[in-house]
Scaffold this motif. Structure first.
Motif, PDB file in Angstrom:
ATOM      1  N   UNK A 182       0.838  -1.211   0.000  1.00 29.03           N
ATOM      2  CA  UNK A 182       0.000   0.000   0.000  1.00 29.03           C
ATOM      3  C   UNK A 182       0.869   1.255   0.000  1.00 29.03           C
ATOM      4  N   UNK A 183       1.960   1.232   0.754  1.00 28.49           N
ATOM      5  CA  UNK A 183       2.855   2.397   0.800  1.00 28.49           C
ATOM      6  C   UNK A 183       3.468   2.653  -0.574  1.00 28.49           C
ATOM      7  N   UNK A 184       3.907   1.596  -1.240  1.00 24.01           N
ATOM      8  CA  UNK A 184       4.455   1.752  -2.594  1.00 24.01           C
ATOM      9  C   UNK A 184       3.413   2.334  -3.534  1.00 24.01           C
ATOM     10  N   UNK A 185       2.179   1.847  -3.415  1.00 24.75           N
ATOM     11  CA  UNK A 185       1.093   2.327  -4.270  1.00 24.75           C
ATOM     12  C   UNK A 185       0.850   3.818  -4.069  1.00 24.75           C
ATOM     13  N   UNK A 186       0.854   4.260  -2.812  1.00 19.84           N
ATOM     14  CA  UNK A 186       0.661   5.688  -2.518  1.00 19.84           C
ATOM     15  C   UNK A 186       1.796   6.506  -3.122  1.00 19.84           C
ATOM     16  N   UNK A 221       2.044  10.226  -4.904  1.00 23.18           N
ATOM     17  CA  UNK A 221       3.210  11.057  -4.651  1.00 23.18           C
ATOM     18  C   UNK A 221       3.440  11.359  -3.184  1.00 23.18           C
ATOM     19  N   UNK A 222       4.583  11.991  -2.918  1.00 24.28           N
ATOM     20  CA  UNK A 222       4.970  12.219  -1.528  1.00 24.28           C
ATOM     21  C   UNK A 222       4.098  13.250  -0.828  1.00 24.28           C
ATOM     22  N   UNK A 223       3.372  14.062  -1.571  1.00 20.58           N
ATOM     23  CA  UNK A 223       2.472  15.022  -0.936  1.00 20.58           C
ATOM     24  C   UNK A 223       1.388  14.299  -0.147  1.00 20.58           C
ATOM     25  N   UNK A 224       1.055  13.084  -0.578  1.00 21.39           N
ATOM     26  CA  UNK A 224       0.073  12.271   0.125  1.00 21.39           C
ATOM     27  C   UNK A 224       0.752  11.116   0.850  1.00 21.39           C
ATOM     28  N   UNK A 225       1.909  11.399   1.426  1.00 24.29           N
ATOM     29  CA  UNK A 225       2.682  10.344   2.062  1.00 24.29           C
ATOM     30  C   UNK A 225       2.674  10.450   3.584  1.00 24.29           C
ATOM     31  N   UNK A 226       1.608  11.031   4.137  1.00 20.83           N
ATOM     32  CA  UNK A 226       1.455  11.052   5.591  1.00 20.83           C
ATOM     33  C   UNK A 226       1.005   9.666   6.048  1.00 20.83           C
ATOM     34  N   UNK A 266       9.177   1.771 -10.402  1.00 15.48           N
ATOM     35  CA  UNK A 266      10.298   1.820  -9.461  1.00 15.48           C
ATOM     36  C   UNK A 266      10.968   3.185  -9.459  1.00 15.48           C
ATOM     37  N   UNK A 267      11.148   3.754 -10.647  1.00 14.84           N
ATOM     38  CA  UNK A 267      11.749   5.082 -10.751  1.00 14.84           C
ATOM     39  C   UNK A 267      10.863   6.112 -10.049  1.00 14.84           C
ATOM     40  N   UNK A 268       9.559   6.049 -10.304  1.00 15.63           N
ATOM     41  CA  UNK A 268       8.630   6.990  -9.665  1.00 15.63           C
ATOM     42  C   UNK A 268       8.693   6.879  -8.151  1.00 15.63           C
ATOM     43  N   UNK A 269       8.695   5.636  -7.643  1.00 17.57           N
ATOM     44  CA  UNK A 269       8.730   5.446  -6.198  1.00 17.57           C
ATOM     45  C   UNK A 269       9.981   6.076  -5.600  1.00 17.57           C
ATOM     46  N   UNK A 270      11.132   5.820  -6.231  1.00 15.41           N
ATOM     47  CA  UNK A 270      12.384   6.362  -5.705  1.00 15.41           C
ATOM     48  C   UNK A 270      12.425   7.891  -5.827  1.00 15.41           C
ATOM     49  N   UNK A 307      12.107  13.137  -3.057  1.00 17.21           N
ATOM     50  CA  UNK A 307      11.414  14.403  -2.782  1.00 17.21           C
ATOM     51  C   UNK A 307      11.025  14.492  -1.309  1.00 17.21           C
ATOM     52  N   UNK A 308      10.551  13.399  -0.762  1.00 21.16           N
ATOM     53  CA  UNK A 308      10.201  13.345   0.651  1.00 21.16           C
ATOM     54  C   UNK A 308      11.433  13.572   1.516  1.00 21.16           C
ATOM     55  N   UNK A 309      12.537  12.923   1.156  1.00 19.98           N
ATOM     56  CA  UNK A 309      13.781  13.029   1.928  1.00 19.98           C
ATOM     57  C   UNK A 309      14.362  14.440   1.900  1.00 19.98           C
ATOM     58  N   UNK A 310      14.082  15.186   0.835  1.00 23.51           N
ATOM     59  CA  UNK A 310      14.597  16.553   0.738  1.00 23.51           C
ATOM     60  C   UNK A 310      14.011  17.453   1.818  1.00 23.51           C
ATOM     61  N   UNK A 311      12.842  17.089   2.325  1.00 25.57           N
ATOM     62  CA  UNK A 311      12.171  17.920   3.324  1.00 25.57           C
ATOM     63  C   UNK A 311      12.070  17.248   4.691  1.00 25.57           C
TER      64      UNK A 311
END
Length: 200
Positions: free
Chosen positions: A16-20, A25-30, A108-112, A117-121
């Motif tokens: 599920x986390x990979x799917x999100x 995207x990371x904007x919806x990664x809470x 896989x590229x999108x996930x990474x 992007x998440x790690x940058x913040x």
């Protein structure tokens, strides 16, 4: 051997986390977004992954484990710590070709990219990402050690980092996002990595 219920639940949460990450995207990664995608309460998710960084670390570790398994099975080479010494140019070509294929999955590229992007913040996500690359580079260093057994450790680590950088950058530029994939570019990447592995 069947997986335990806990392992299956954990795998479903990681799916599920990979799917999100890939679709939203990371904007919806809470944590609430990951829990909603898995169809569970946040408390259930946090039972397995107390913080978002723990979940990201687990997603990355599973991605690396799956990739290593596919590379081992697809090439017939033992890439583990107890691998026999010696690596021929044919072996490295087979391995590098398979590794390029591993880096060709747009999902896989999108996930990474989303994790980057998440790690940058988020420093905790950045720590999880650094841990992933340290493990990845350690596996590559093992391969380089087989190709150049006498290489001093600092140079070995530098070569491993260069190969990881080459393939990670190629994953983005060769994808549909970057659009630079050609037969000639793939061959050039393999030749460059072989030179780094064998030193000639």
């Amino acid at each position: 051997m069947t997986e335990s219920k806990g392992a299956l639940r954990k795998a479903a949460l990681l799916d599920a986390a990979e799917e999100v990450l890939v679709t939203k995207g990371n904007a919806n990664a809470a944590m609430r977004d990951f829990a909603a995608a898995a169809g569970v309460r946040i408390g259930h998710l946090q039972h397995y992954f107390p913080a978002r960084a723990d979940l990201i670390r687990a997603v990355l570790e599973r991605s690396l484990e799956r990739s290593l398994t596919r590379l081992n099975e697809g090439t017939g080479l033992n890439l583990g710590a107890g691998a026999a010494a010696g690596l021929t140019r044919d072996d490295s070509r087979r391995l590098l070709t398979a590794l390029l294929h591993e880096h060709s999955s747009l999902e896989g590229v999108k996930m990474h990219l989303e994790i980057w992007a998440l790690a940058a913040a988020d420093q905790q996500a950045a720590s999880a990402l650094r841990s992933f690359y340290a493990q990845y580079a350690a596996h590559v260093a093992g391969v380089v050690r087989r190709g150049r057994p006498g290489l001093p450790e600092p140079e070995l680590q530098g070569v491993a980092a260069a190969i990881v950088s080459l393939f990670e950058g190629a994953a983005v530029t060769r994808s549909d996002i970057g659009g630079l994939r050609t037969e000639g570019s793939d061959e050039a990447i393999i030749r460059a990595a072989q030179w780094l592995i064998h030193g000639q």
